[in-house]
Scaffold this motif. Structure first.
Motif, PDB file in Angstrom:
ATOM      1  N   GLY A  90       0.822  -1.207   0.000  1.00  0.00           N
ATOM      2  CA  GLY A  90       0.000   0.000   0.000  1.00  0.00           C
ATOM      3  C   GLY A  90       0.854   1.253   0.000  1.00  0.00           C
ATOM      4  N   GLU A  91       1.916   1.238   0.782  1.00  0.00           N
ATOM      5  CA  GLU A  91       2.810   2.394   0.842  1.00  0.00           C
ATOM      6  C   GLU A  91       3.585   2.573  -0.465  1.00  0.00           C
ATOM      7  OE1 GLU A  91       4.297   5.846   2.170  1.00  0.00           O
ATOM      8  OE2 GLU A  91       2.678   4.670   3.077  1.00  0.00           O
ATOM      9  N   LEU A  92       3.936   1.476  -1.124  1.00  0.00           N
ATOM     10  CA  LEU A  92       4.603   1.590  -2.418  1.00  0.00           C
ATOM     11  C   LEU A  92       3.710   2.281  -3.440  1.00  0.00           C
ATOM     12  CD1 LEU A  92       6.412  -1.860  -2.699  1.00  0.00           C
ATOM     13  CD2 LEU A  92       7.467   0.387  -2.373  1.00  0.00           C
ATOM     14  N   PHE A  93       2.427   1.916  -3.463  1.00  0.00           N
ATOM     15  CA  PHE A  93       1.484   2.590  -4.365  1.00  0.00           C
ATOM     16  C   PHE A  93       1.385   4.075  -4.019  1.00  0.00           C
ATOM     17  CE2 PHE A  93      -0.702  -1.479  -5.734  1.00  0.00           C
ATOM     18  CZ  PHE A  93      -0.445  -1.303  -7.079  1.00  0.00           C
ATOM     19  N   GLU A  94       1.331   4.390  -2.735  1.00  0.00           N
ATOM     20  CA  GLU A  94       1.252   5.792  -2.315  1.00  0.00           C
ATOM     21  C   GLU A  94       2.499   6.561  -2.745  1.00  0.00           C
ATOM     22  OE1 GLU A  94      -1.283   7.627  -1.061  1.00  0.00           O
ATOM     23  OE2 GLU A  94      -2.425   5.804  -1.511  1.00  0.00           O
ATOM     24  N   GLN A 100       4.649  10.528  -9.006  1.00  0.00           N
ATOM     25  CA  GLN A 100       4.036  10.936 -10.271  1.00  0.00           C
ATOM     26  C   GLN A 100       3.403  12.318 -10.157  1.00  0.00           C
ATOM     27  OE1 GLN A 100       0.799   8.449 -11.686  1.00  0.00           O
ATOM     28  NE2 GLN A 100       1.463   8.744 -13.785  1.00  0.00           N
ATOM     29  N   GLU A 101       2.724  12.589  -9.048  1.00  0.00           N
ATOM     30  CA  GLU A 101       2.058  13.884  -8.869  1.00  0.00           C
ATOM     31  C   GLU A 101       3.048  15.026  -8.696  1.00  0.00           C
ATOM     32  OE1 GLU A 101      -0.542  13.180  -5.555  1.00  0.00           O
ATOM     33  OE2 GLU A 101      -2.038  12.160  -6.816  1.00  0.00           O
ATOM     34  N   PHE A 103       6.275  14.989 -10.044  1.00  0.00           N
ATOM     35  CA  PHE A 103       7.316  14.404 -10.870  1.00  0.00           C
ATOM     36  C   PHE A 103       8.560  15.283 -10.983  1.00  0.00           C
ATOM     37  CE2 PHE A 103       9.545  13.377 -14.762  1.00  0.00           C
ATOM     38  CZ  PHE A 103       9.745  12.020 -14.582  1.00  0.00           C
ATOM     39  N   ASN A 104       8.398  16.546 -11.313  1.00  0.00           N
ATOM     40  CA  ASN A 104       9.573  17.401 -11.510  1.00  0.00           C
ATOM     41  C   ASN A 104      10.424  17.487 -10.259  1.00  0.00           C
ATOM     42  OD1 ASN A 104       9.197  17.993 -14.237  1.00  0.00           O
ATOM     43  ND2 ASN A 104       7.783  19.649 -13.765  1.00  0.00           N
ATOM     44  N   MET A 105       9.801  17.587  -9.114  1.00  0.00           N
ATOM     45  CA  MET A 105      10.558  17.671  -7.867  1.00  0.00           C
ATOM     46  C   MET A 105      11.328  16.377  -7.613  1.00  0.00           C
ATOM     47  SD  MET A 105       9.251  18.291  -3.962  1.00  0.00           S
ATOM     48  CE  MET A 105       8.459  16.700  -3.840  1.00  0.00           C
ATOM     49  N   TYR A 106      10.646  15.234  -7.712  1.00  0.00           N
ATOM     50  CA  TYR A 106      11.296  13.950  -7.434  1.00  0.00           C
ATOM     51  C   TYR A 106      12.349  13.601  -8.491  1.00  0.00           C
ATOM     52  CZ  TYR A 106       8.252  12.667  -3.557  1.00  0.00           C
ATOM     53  OH  TYR A 106       7.616  12.613  -2.352  1.00  0.00           O
ATOM     54  N   PHE A 107      11.994  13.749  -9.758  1.00  0.00           N
ATOM     55  CA  PHE A 107      12.916  13.360 -10.823  1.00  0.00           C
ATOM     56  C   PHE A 107      14.167  14.230 -10.833  1.00  0.00           C
ATOM     57  CE2 PHE A 107      14.498  13.336 -15.223  1.00  0.00           C
ATOM     58  CZ  PHE A 107      14.761  11.984 -15.342  1.00  0.00           C
ATOM     59  N   HIS A 115      14.907   6.422  -8.577  1.00  0.00           N
ATOM     60  CA  HIS A 115      13.691   5.689  -8.214  1.00  0.00           C
ATOM     61  C   HIS A 115      12.736   5.532  -9.401  1.00  0.00           C
ATOM     62  CE1 HIS A 115      13.907   6.810  -3.632  1.00  0.00           C
ATOM     63  NE2 HIS A 115      14.966   6.144  -4.050  1.00  0.00           N
ATOM     64  N   LEU A 116      12.924   6.342 -10.446  1.00  0.00           N
ATOM     65  CA  LEU A 116      11.961   6.361 -11.556  1.00  0.00           C
ATOM     66  C   LEU A 116      11.627   4.977 -12.114  1.00  0.00           C
ATOM     67  CD1 LEU A 116      10.100   7.835 -13.504  1.00  0.00           C
ATOM     68  CD2 LEU A 116      12.097   8.202 -14.989  1.00  0.00           C
ATOM     69  N   PRO A 117      12.580   4.117 -12.463  1.00  0.00           N
ATOM     70  CA  PRO A 117      12.178   2.813 -13.022  1.00  0.00           C
ATOM     71  C   PRO A 117      11.374   1.972 -12.033  1.00  0.00           C
ATOM     72  CG  PRO A 117      14.578   2.976 -12.855  1.00  0.00           C
ATOM     73  CD  PRO A 117      14.026   4.296 -12.461  1.00  0.00           C
ATOM     74  N   TYR A 118      11.677   2.089 -10.754  1.00  0.00           N
ATOM     75  CA  TYR A 118      10.936   1.339  -9.745  1.00  0.00           C
ATOM     76  C   TYR A 118       9.519   1.894  -9.603  1.00  0.00           C
ATOM     77  CZ  TYR A 118      15.661  -0.173  -8.813  1.00  0.00           C
ATOM     78  OH  TYR A 118      16.929  -0.673  -8.966  1.00  0.00           O
ATOM     79  N   VAL A 119       9.402   3.205  -9.659  1.00  0.00           N
ATOM     80  CA  VAL A 119       8.082   3.847  -9.604  1.00  0.00           C
ATOM     81  C   VAL A 119       7.251   3.418 -10.811  1.00  0.00           C
ATOM     82  CG1 VAL A 119       6.911   6.085  -9.799  1.00  0.00           C
ATOM     83  CG2 VAL A 119       8.784   5.788  -8.164  1.00  0.00           C
ATOM     84  N   LEU A 120       7.861   3.406 -11.983  1.00  0.00           N
ATOM     85  CA  LEU A 120       7.134   2.976 -13.181  1.00  0.00           C
ATOM     86  C   LEU A 120       6.713   1.515 -13.069  1.00  0.00           C
ATOM     87  CD1 LEU A 120       9.246   4.743 -15.941  1.00  0.00           C
ATOM     88  CD2 LEU A 120       6.960   5.373 -15.123  1.00  0.00           C
TER      89      LEU A 120
END
Length: 137
Positions: A90-94, A100-101, A103-107, A115-120
């Motif tokens: 559940g936390e992974l989905f969150e 994704q919401e 994106f610019n900040m995290y990426f 983390h991007l490939p794991y998030v995808l």
């Protein structure tokens, strides 16, 4: 060397472009000096197969279990191994949704870009039951 298509040409032949991507492979497209890649979901899944959502679990002194992701900053605790895994998924989905919401900040963050490939991979799972089968421990 990759062949880069112009967005205007892609737009004019949209149906053929989609058929080509799905049937013949990825395509690179340029619009206003910026490039993007079009791939089918099958091709996308093939790329993501190389990224494993690896977790470790620990039996705590109080009898509970803690799962900790190896490549992501996510850890969760539950009364049992199954409960802890449910909470973790559940936390992974969150986390993926938040990534994704924002994106610019995290990426663009040096400690989260990888983390991007794991998030995808997480986002490509339709539900928690599927994601549970993807997490390796």
């Amino acid at each position: 060397m990759r062949r880069v298509l112009k967005a205007a040409d892609v737009r004019e032949q949209w149906d053929q472009f989609n058929d080509d991507v799905i049937g013949s492979g990825p395509a690179f497209v340029e619009k206003d000096g910026r490039e993007w890649v079009a791939i089918s979901t099958g091709q996308f899944d093939a790329i993501l197969n190389y990224f494993v959502l690896e977790a470790e679990y620990f039996n705590e002194e109080d009898g509970s279990v803690t799962f900790s992701m190896v490549d992501l900053d996510v850890a969760e605790n539950g009364e049992t191994k199954e409960a802890a895994l449910d909470i973790l998924v559940g936390e992974l989905f969150e986390y993926a949704k938040e990534y994704q919401e924002n994106f610019n900040m995290y990426f663009n963050s040096s400690n989260r870009q990888h983390h991007l490939p794991y998030v995808l991979k997480i986002l490509s799972c339709d539900n928690k039951e599927i994601l549970k089968t993807v997490v390796r421990y």
